[in-house]
Motif scaffolding. Structure first.
Motif, short mmCIF file in Angstrom:
data_model
loop_
_atom_site.label_atom_id
_atom_site.label_comp_id
_atom_site.label_asym_id
_atom_site.label_seq_id
_atom_site.Cartn_x
_atom_site.Cartn_y
_atom_site.Cartn_z
N ALA A 124 45.00 -13.73 22.21
CA ALA A 124 44.74 -12.46 21.23
C ALA A 124 45.62 -12.47 20.03
O ALA A 124 45.31 -12.19 18.87
CB ALA A 124 44.94 -11.38 22.16
N GLN A 125 46.85 -12.72 20.22
CA GLN A 125 47.80 -13.12 19.40
C GLN A 125 47.55 -14.20 18.23
O GLN A 125 47.46 -13.75 17.09
CB GLN A 125 49.20 -13.09 19.86
CG GLN A 125 50.37 -13.22 18.83
CD GLN A 125 51.48 -12.25 18.81
OE1 GLN A 125 51.18 -11.04 19.20
NE2 GLN A 125 52.60 -12.47 18.67
N GLU A 126 47.00 -15.26 18.82
CA GLU A 126 46.69 -16.25 17.85
C GLU A 126 45.39 -16.10 17.05
O GLU A 126 45.29 -16.64 15.98
CB GLU A 126 46.73 -17.48 18.56
CG GLU A 126 48.06 -18.23 19.14
CD GLU A 126 49.24 -18.52 17.97
OE1 GLU A 126 48.55 -18.78 17.11
OE2 GLU A 126 50.15 -18.13 18.16
N THR A 127 44.66 -15.54 17.92
CA THR A 127 43.46 -15.17 17.20
C THR A 127 43.34 -14.04 15.85
O THR A 127 43.01 -14.41 14.79
CB THR A 127 42.38 -14.46 18.19
OG1 THR A 127 42.10 -15.34 18.97
CG2 THR A 127 40.94 -13.90 17.43
N LEU A 128 44.46 -13.41 16.19
CA LEU A 128 44.70 -12.14 15.28
C LEU A 128 45.21 -12.93 14.01
O LEU A 128 45.24 -12.79 12.73
CB LEU A 128 45.39 -11.11 15.50
CG LEU A 128 45.98 -10.02 14.73
CD1 LEU A 128 44.72 -9.43 13.99
CD2 LEU A 128 46.62 -8.88 15.53
N LYS A 129 46.42 -13.79 14.42
CA LYS A 129 47.33 -14.47 13.34
C LYS A 129 46.14 -15.52 12.53
O LYS A 129 46.60 -15.56 11.45
CB LYS A 129 48.36 -15.41 14.23
CG LYS A 129 49.51 -15.77 13.13
CD LYS A 129 50.55 -16.60 13.86
CE LYS A 129 51.46 -17.28 12.86
NZ LYS A 129 52.64 -17.96 13.63
N ASP A 130 45.45 -16.41 13.03
CA ASP A 130 44.66 -17.00 12.52
C ASP A 130 43.67 -16.29 11.70
O ASP A 130 43.29 -16.78 10.31
CB ASP A 130 43.56 -17.76 13.37
CG ASP A 130 44.55 -18.87 14.17
OD1 ASP A 130 45.66 -19.16 13.82
OD2 ASP A 130 44.20 -19.16 15.21
N SER A 131 43.33 -15.11 11.82
CA SER A 131 42.20 -14.28 11.24
C SER A 131 43.31 -13.91 9.89
O SER A 131 42.54 -13.92 8.91
CB SER A 131 41.88 -13.11 11.86
OG SER A 131 40.95 -13.57 12.97
N LEU A 132 44.36 -13.51 9.92
CA LEU A 132 45.23 -13.01 8.99
C LEU A 132 45.78 -14.07 8.13
O LEU A 132 45.79 -13.86 6.87
CB LEU A 132 46.17 -12.29 9.40
CG LEU A 132 45.78 -10.77 10.04
CD1 LEU A 132 47.11 -10.18 10.75
CD2 LEU A 132 45.34 -9.89 9.10
N GLY A 133 45.90 -15.46 8.40
CA GLY A 133 46.69 -16.42 7.95
C GLY A 133 48.05 -16.07 8.07
O GLY A 133 48.76 -14.95 8.29
N THR A 134 48.78 -17.28 8.18
CA THR A 134 50.31 -17.31 8.42
C THR A 134 51.18 -16.28 7.39
O THR A 134 52.23 -15.58 7.63
CB THR A 134 50.84 -18.71 8.38
OG1 THR A 134 50.23 -19.33 9.59
CG2 THR A 134 52.31 -18.73 8.75
N GLU A 135 50.91 -16.44 6.00
CA GLU A 135 51.48 -15.82 4.93
C GLU A 135 51.24 -14.50 5.15
O GLU A 135 52.40 -13.66 5.14
CB GLU A 135 50.93 -16.28 3.63
CG GLU A 135 51.71 -15.77 2.67
CD GLU A 135 51.37 -16.18 1.17
OE1 GLU A 135 52.12 -15.39 0.33
OE2 GLU A 135 50.68 -17.00 0.91
N LEU A 136 50.01 -13.96 5.30
CA LEU A 136 49.92 -12.46 5.45
C LEU A 136 50.46 -11.81 6.93
O LEU A 136 50.94 -10.74 6.90
CB LEU A 136 48.35 -12.23 5.53
CG LEU A 136 48.12 -10.72 5.70
CD1 LEU A 136 48.83 -9.59 4.67
CD2 LEU A 136 46.48 -10.44 5.32
N TRP A 137 50.48 -12.78 7.95
CA TRP A 137 50.85 -12.28 9.17
C TRP A 137 52.50 -12.16 9.00
O TRP A 137 52.91 -11.04 9.56
CB TRP A 137 50.68 -13.27 10.32
CG TRP A 137 51.38 -13.40 11.48
CD1 TRP A 137 52.64 -13.91 11.94
CD2 TRP A 137 51.00 -12.74 12.71
NE1 TRP A 137 52.87 -13.61 13.23
CE2 TRP A 137 51.88 -12.88 13.78
CE3 TRP A 137 49.72 -11.93 12.92
CZ2 TRP A 137 51.63 -12.38 15.02
CZ3 TRP A 137 49.66 -11.43 14.28
CH2 TRP A 137 50.58 -11.64 15.18
N ASP A 138 52.99 -13.11 8.62
CA ASP A 138 54.51 -12.89 8.05
C ASP A 138 54.90 -11.81 7.21
O ASP A 138 55.97 -11.19 7.71
CB ASP A 138 55.14 -14.32 7.51
CG ASP A 138 55.26 -15.42 8.51
OD1 ASP A 138 54.88 -15.38 9.70
OD2 ASP A 138 55.03 -16.73 8.00
N ASN A 139 54.26 -11.67 6.30
CA ASN A 139 54.35 -10.48 5.32
C ASN A 139 54.29 -9.06 6.08
O ASN A 139 55.02 -8.13 5.95
CB ASN A 139 53.37 -10.55 4.17
CG ASN A 139 53.81 -11.65 3.24
OD1 ASN A 139 54.85 -12.06 3.33
ND2 ASN A 139 53.00 -12.02 2.36
#
Length: 162
Positions: A124-139
């Motif tokens: 679930a976490q990876e799917t969300l991170k992939d959907s957002l992209g690493t930069e947006l996730w980190d931001n």
């Protein structure tokens, strides 16, 4: 419109997606929680319980106060959530050196629940991170941390002013 006439500010924000940041963040939190709940379907614990069990795993024999601080919530909420996990056999609470202290630890069942739920939680976490992209996730993670810290400052200032 109200029977009492228009309120200027409410008319200004009538067509905005959210009237305030708190409302927008609550809506975002509901959407994210729904994603984790769906992703963790069939797990022995829900996402909130999963977070609490992970913290207990890291902290080992944590006091309620320490656990609440690490969960960034109040002790009453933490105690209520711990009691549910004790009832369901995932956690154990025992007396500390000081009889007023209560120590929280994982049970065997709690450890097994973590092992069972982690693959679904990670997906679930990876799917969300992939959907957002690493930069947006980190931001988002950085910015939520900033909001938490600012909220603490605002609360501290309000307490001093009172």
């Amino acid at each position: 419109m109200s029977a009492f006439g228009p309120i200027a500010f409410l008319e200004e924000v009538r067509n905005t997606p959210h009237i305030c940041l708190a409302e927008g963040l609550r809506a975002a939190n509901r959407a994210i929680m729904k994603h984790y709940v769906e992703g963790m379907a069939g797990s022995p614990v829900n996402p909130v319980q999963m977070s609490l069990l992970m913290r207990v795993y890291y902290l080992r024999d944590a006091t309620m106060q320490t656990l609440a601080r690490h969960m960034e919530t109040d002790r009453t909420t933490t105690t209520r959530n711990v009691e549910i996990l004790v009832r369901d056999g995932f956690l154990d609470v025992s007396e500390g050196a000081d009889k007023r202290q209560r120590l929280v630890r994982l049970t065997k069942r709690g450890h097994e629940a973590l092992e069972e739920a982690i693959p679904k939680w990670r997906k679930a976490q990876e799917t969300l991170k992939d959907s957002l992209g690493t930069e947006l996730w980190d931001n988002i993670l950085r910015d939520t941390r900033l909001l938490i810290e600012l909220g603490g400052i605002a609360c501290d200032r309000n307490a001093v002013a009172a």
